[in-house]
Design a protein around this motif. Structure first.
Motif, PDB file in Angstrom:
ATOM      1  N   THR A   5      40.031  42.803  49.004  1.00 32.04           N
ATOM      2  CA  THR A   5      40.367  41.390  49.169  1.00 32.04           C
ATOM      3  C   THR A   5      39.104  40.586  49.385  1.00 32.04           C
ATOM      4  O   THR A   5      38.079  41.113  49.819  1.00 32.04           O
ATOM      5  CB  THR A   5      41.324  41.177  50.361  1.00 32.04           C
ATOM      6  OG1 THR A   5      40.692  41.620  51.560  1.00 32.04           O
ATOM      7  CG2 THR A   5      42.639  41.898  50.149  1.00 32.04           C
ATOM      8  N   ARG A   6      39.235  39.333  49.074  1.00 27.02           N
ATOM      9  CA  ARG A   6      38.130  38.396  49.281  1.00 27.02           C
ATOM     10  C   ARG A   6      38.697  37.007  49.469  1.00 27.02           C
ATOM     11  O   ARG A   6      39.879  36.753  49.219  1.00 27.02           O
ATOM     12  CB  ARG A   6      37.156  38.434  48.116  1.00 27.02           C
ATOM     13  CG  ARG A   6      37.742  37.940  46.807  1.00 27.02           C
ATOM     14  CD  ARG A   6      36.647  37.747  45.772  1.00 27.02           C
ATOM     15  NE  ARG A   6      37.146  37.422  44.462  1.00 27.02           N
ATOM     16  CZ  ARG A   6      37.552  36.206  44.079  1.00 27.02           C
ATOM     17  NH1 ARG A   6      37.548  35.190  44.925  1.00 27.02           N
ATOM     18  NH2 ARG A   6      37.969  35.997  42.847  1.00 27.02           N
ATOM     19  N   CYS A  60      44.039  34.365  50.304  1.00 28.49           N
ATOM     20  CA  CYS A  60      43.427  35.687  50.192  1.00 28.49           C
ATOM     21  C   CYS A  60      43.667  36.183  48.768  1.00 28.49           C
ATOM     22  O   CYS A  60      44.793  36.143  48.272  1.00 28.49           O
ATOM     23  CB  CYS A  60      44.061  36.623  51.218  1.00 28.49           C
ATOM     24  SG  CYS A  60      43.306  38.259  51.245  1.00 28.49           S
ATOM     25  N   VAL A  61      42.601  36.661  48.132  1.00 23.93           N
ATOM     26  CA  VAL A  61      42.653  37.119  46.742  1.00 23.93           C
ATOM     27  C   VAL A  61      42.463  38.636  46.717  1.00 23.93           C
ATOM     28  O   VAL A  61      41.571  39.166  47.386  1.00 23.93           O
ATOM     29  CB  VAL A  61      41.550  36.423  45.912  1.00 23.93           C
ATOM     30  CG1 VAL A  61      41.493  36.959  44.495  1.00 23.93           C
ATOM     31  CG2 VAL A  61      41.753  34.909  45.918  1.00 23.93           C
ATOM     32  N   ALA A  62      43.298  39.328  45.953  1.00 21.39           N
ATOM     33  CA  ALA A  62      43.177  40.780  45.795  1.00 21.39           C
ATOM     34  C   ALA A  62      42.586  41.097  44.433  1.00 21.39           C
ATOM     35  O   ALA A  62      42.975  40.497  43.431  1.00 21.39           O
ATOM     36  CB  ALA A  62      44.539  41.451  45.931  1.00 21.39           C
ATOM     37  N   GLN A  63      41.654  42.043  44.436  1.00 21.48           N
ATOM     38  CA  GLN A  63      41.048  42.485  43.193  1.00 21.48           C
ATOM     39  C   GLN A  63      41.161  43.995  43.083  1.00 21.48           C
ATOM     40  O   GLN A  63      41.129  44.699  44.099  1.00 21.48           O
ATOM     41  CB  GLN A  63      39.567  42.107  43.157  1.00 21.48           C
ATOM     42  CG  GLN A  63      39.334  40.620  43.007  1.00 21.48           C
ATOM     43  CD  GLN A  63      37.861  40.324  42.819  1.00 21.48           C
ATOM     44  OE1 GLN A  63      37.198  39.950  43.764  1.00 21.48           O
ATOM     45  NE2 GLN A  63      37.379  40.473  41.607  1.00 21.48           N
ATOM     46  N   ILE A  68      41.487  40.135  39.130  1.00 24.97           N
ATOM     47  CA  ILE A  68      42.292  39.565  40.204  1.00 24.97           C
ATOM     48  C   ILE A  68      43.721  40.026  39.969  1.00 24.97           C
ATOM     49  O   ILE A  68      44.314  39.768  38.926  1.00 24.97           O
ATOM     50  CB  ILE A  68      42.193  38.028  40.245  1.00 24.97           C
ATOM     51  CG1 ILE A  68      40.770  37.601  40.589  1.00 24.97           C
ATOM     52  CG2 ILE A  68      43.182  37.463  41.280  1.00 24.97           C
ATOM     53  CD1 ILE A  68      40.548  36.093  40.615  1.00 24.97           C
ATOM     54  N   ALA A  69      44.268  40.747  40.960  1.00 22.50           N
ATOM     55  CA  ALA A  69      45.584  41.361  40.820  1.00 22.50           C
ATOM     56  C   ALA A  69      46.680  40.564  41.506  1.00 22.50           C
ATOM     57  O   ALA A  69      47.862  40.745  41.202  1.00 22.50           O
ATOM     58  CB  ALA A  69      45.551  42.781  41.387  1.00 22.50           C
TER      59      ALA A  69
END
Length: 163
Positions: A5-6, A60-63, A68-69
């Motif tokens: 995450t980022r 919150c971004v998931a990769q 990017i998922a």
């Protein structure tokens, strides 16, 4: 496969809108009719208001595998406004990873309660996390009736500070 995450960056806005659109039109197809999905996300072009809507939230971004998922976004008051995963990443811990970060941030902010309006697809996920359904709702979106659930999670009293 690992999910990381980022923080959200403004240049993510178009990709996150594409995930929102894809998750509704493809991911939620077993739960909502084509007409309902078209009303919920009528166009695949990002609206001009989208970046400002994201900027007002803790996103919150998931990769995973360089892509990017999914993403999850909550207000400072603990309302989860967005929880979307690309359909090809569903069932692969993306939502759980995002949720764990959002929950940790809520606890870090000493929130005692979180809320959301969960779709038919999202309701089981939140229920597995201990959320309760407060009310089933039928909402009118662009002339279509969509079923959703007002849900909440009690986090408990904030931790007391010791000297």
């Amino acid at each position: 496969m690992s999910v990381t995450t980022r923080a959200y960056h403004t240049d993510d806005a178009e990709t996150l809108f594409a995930i929102f659109y894809e998750a509704i039109h493809d991911g939620a197809s077993a739960h909502y009719s084509l007409a309902q999905r078209q009303a919920w996300a009528p166009g695949s072009t990002m609206p001009a208001t989208w970046p400002d809507r994201l900027a007002a939230l803790d996103v919150c971004v998931a990769q995973s595998d360089g892509e990017i998922a999914g993403f999850m976004a909550a207000s400072l008051q603990g309302y989860i406004d967005f929880a979307f995963v690309r359909p090809r990443w569903m069932g692969r811990s993306v939502a759980q990873t995002l949720y764990d970060v959002i929950l940790e941030r809520a606890r870090g902010a000493n929130l005692t309660r979180m809320t959301t309006h969960a779709s038919l697809l999202a309701r089981p996920f939140f229920a597995r996390q201990g959320w309760q359904v407060d009310e089933m709702e039928i909402v009118d979106i662009n002339g279509e009736q969509l079923k959703r659930f007002a849900m909440s999670l009690t986090l408990g009293a904030p931790h007391e500070q010791t000297l």
